[in-house]
Design an enzyme around this catalytic site. Structure first.
Site, mmCIF file in Angstrom:
data_model
loop_
_atom_site.group_PDB
_atom_site.id
_atom_site.type_symbol
_atom_site.label_atom_id
_atom_site.label_comp_id
_atom_site.label_asym_id
_atom_site.label_seq_id
_atom_site.Cartn_x
_atom_site.Cartn_y
_atom_site.Cartn_z
ATOM 1 N N HIS A 188 0.820 -1.227 0.000
ATOM 2 C CA HIS A 188 0.000 0.000 0.000
ATOM 3 C C HIS A 188 0.850 1.273 0.000
ATOM 4 O O HIS A 188 0.315 2.366 -0.217
ATOM 5 C CB HIS A 188 -0.939 0.037 1.206
ATOM 6 C CG HIS A 188 -1.969 -1.050 1.215
ATOM 7 N ND1 HIS A 188 -2.820 -1.267 0.155
ATOM 8 C CD2 HIS A 188 -2.266 -2.004 2.145
ATOM 9 C CE1 HIS A 188 -3.611 -2.311 0.436
ATOM 10 N NE2 HIS A 188 -3.288 -2.776 1.631
ATOM 11 N N ASP B 132 -2.438 -10.869 -2.363
ATOM 12 C CA ASP B 132 -3.040 -10.354 -1.126
ATOM 13 C C ASP B 132 -4.494 -9.971 -1.431
ATOM 14 O O ASP B 132 -4.808 -9.571 -2.555
ATOM 15 C CB ASP B 132 -2.253 -9.124 -0.666
ATOM 16 C CG ASP B 132 -2.657 -8.628 0.699
ATOM 17 O OD1 ASP B 132 -1.938 -8.899 1.668
ATOM 18 O OD2 ASP B 132 -3.712 -7.949 0.797
ATOM 19 N N HIS C 189 -6.152 -7.481 -0.589
ATOM 20 C CA HIS C 189 -6.287 -6.049 -0.872
ATOM 21 C C HIS C 189 -5.527 -5.700 -2.146
ATOM 22 O O HIS C 189 -4.509 -6.313 -2.458
ATOM 23 C CB HIS C 189 -5.721 -5.221 0.287
ATOM 24 C CG HIS C 189 -6.373 -5.515 1.597
ATOM 25 N ND1 HIS C 189 -5.837 -6.410 2.512
ATOM 26 C CD2 HIS C 189 -7.538 -5.070 2.124
ATOM 27 C CE1 HIS C 189 -6.643 -6.481 3.566
ATOM 28 N NE2 HIS C 189 -7.686 -5.683 3.355
ATOM 29 N N ASP D 135 -4.439 -13.043 3.347
ATOM 30 C CA ASP D 135 -5.685 -12.568 3.950
ATOM 31 C C ASP D 135 -6.918 -12.829 3.083
ATOM 32 O O ASP D 135 -8.021 -12.434 3.456
ATOM 33 C CB ASP D 135 -5.588 -11.079 4.326
ATOM 34 C CG ASP D 135 -4.851 -10.244 3.298
ATOM 35 O OD1 ASP D 135 -4.562 -10.764 2.205
ATOM 36 O OD2 ASP D 135 -4.571 -9.066 3.587
HETATM 37 ZN ZN ZN Z 1 -3.980 -7.401 2.660
#
Ligand code: ZN
Length: 337
Positions: free
Chosen positions: A122, A159, A161, A246
């Site tokens: 991120h 991931d 996200h 995740d």
């Molecule tokens: Zn994540």
């Protein structure tokens, strides 16, 4: 596998109620202790200049000062202490080690996997966000390009996200291909199908924002039908997996339904693609917040490189996700299925 690991990364203390804690690395180590053929390698922290090759100098200095002053909340999610500076440089250094080791010929049972924290995907050029300070995978990709060890690098982010930071850093670059499978609508809200890159980077960003509830079959289908043909066309020298765990069905912060076996399936997908394109493979840890599912996920990747054969998905992909993959193929000129 060879695991890049450093005690320095344990010192990044996020406090008692944060999901991204040092216990994540401890859990992974406990899980790997029961497995055969695990090797640990410590690596030097990345140089500040290596990190600044993908991050704004002013941001790097600001984060350094923030830590020197004792840290605190950078934003509501992203916290640091004094030791976070060294941990962040070390996390980036471990990713850099993994990329160099892979390009140096470490493959098969010696494939490198960096277990750094804080995670990275991120972190954008000039800011920290989403638990991430330095974009470890991006630092690693840029370091090997700058040293002439690789001309073209692909980063595959599984991931749950979207790795907005990695996408942003390389959005206008034709020498780094960024591709992500993530849960549509989840933090940070980016990663739409029509985000395909710009300028020299047109076509070198590929997003598969799967619908919530997607499982093994949806992930394998997305990889086989959209990611693999696009990466084959790109033809990387190095393939970095931004490996978060995740999307697991028991992870506390997503609604995806990937099983532990699903990570073995995805690992095999990566192995087959990289054999096809003759690309070196390096893994870099991202998220994963259920301690058991995280440690089992990492151990399953390891076992797959140790010779374990993955099962096939138990279900067919969901019709909505098949349609989505059609859209991705169309956005990337891959033709209809
Ligand atoms: Zn994540």
């Amino acid at each position: 596998m060879q695991f890049g690991y450093s005690e320095t990364c344990l010192d990044h203390d996020t406090g008692p109620r944060h999901p991204e804690t040092a216990d994540r690395l401890r859990a992974i180590r406990r899980g790997l202790a029961k497995r055969h053929g695990v090797e640990y390698v410590d690596a030097s922290p990345a140089e500040k200049s290596t990190v600044a090759a993908v991050h704004d100098d002013g941001y790097v200095d600001e984060f350094h000062e923030f830590c020197r002053d004792g840290g605190g909340n950078w934003d509501p999610d992203t916290v640091a202490v004094e030791a976070s500076w060294d941990a962040a440089l070390t996390s980036a250094g471990l990713a850099e080690w993994a990329a160099r080791a892979a390009l140096d010929g470490d493959d098969g049972r010696n494939t490198p996997f960096s277990l750094g924290r804080p995670p990275g995907h991120h972190a954008v050029e000039d800011d920290a966000m989403g638990f991430c300070f330095f974009n470890n995978a991006a630092v690693a990709a840029q370091a090997v390009i700058d040293d002439g060890l690789a001309e073209r690098v692909a980063i595959f982010d599984w991931d749950v996200h979207h790795g907005n930071g990695t996408q942003d850093i390389f959005y206008d670059r034709g020498d780094v291909f960024y591709t992500s499978i993530h849960e549509d609508g989840l933090y940070p809200g980016t990663g739409e199908v029509d985000e395909t890159g710009e300028g020299d980077g047109e076509g070198s960003t590929l997003n598969v924002p799967l619908h919530a509830g997607a499982g093994d079959a949806d992930y394998v289908y997305s990889f086989d039908e959209a990611i693999a043909p696009a990466v084959e066309r790109f033809d990387p020298d190095l393939f970095i997996v931004s490996a978060g765990f995740d999307a697991h069905r028991h992870d506390p912060i997503s609604r995806m339904r990937v099983s532990t076996e699903g990570y073995a399936m995805l690992t095999e997908c990566v192995q087959e693609l990289c054999e096809e394109t003759d690309a070196a493979i390096a893994f870099v840890l991202e998220g994963g917040y259920g301690l058991d599912t995280l440690s089992e996920g990492v151990a399953t990747v390891h076992e797959t490189f140790d010779g374990r054969i993955a099962m096939d998905p138990e279900e067919d992909p969901d019709e909505k996700n098949v349609e989505l993959v059609d859209d991705v193929r169309a956005a990337h000129g891959l033709g209809a299925k």
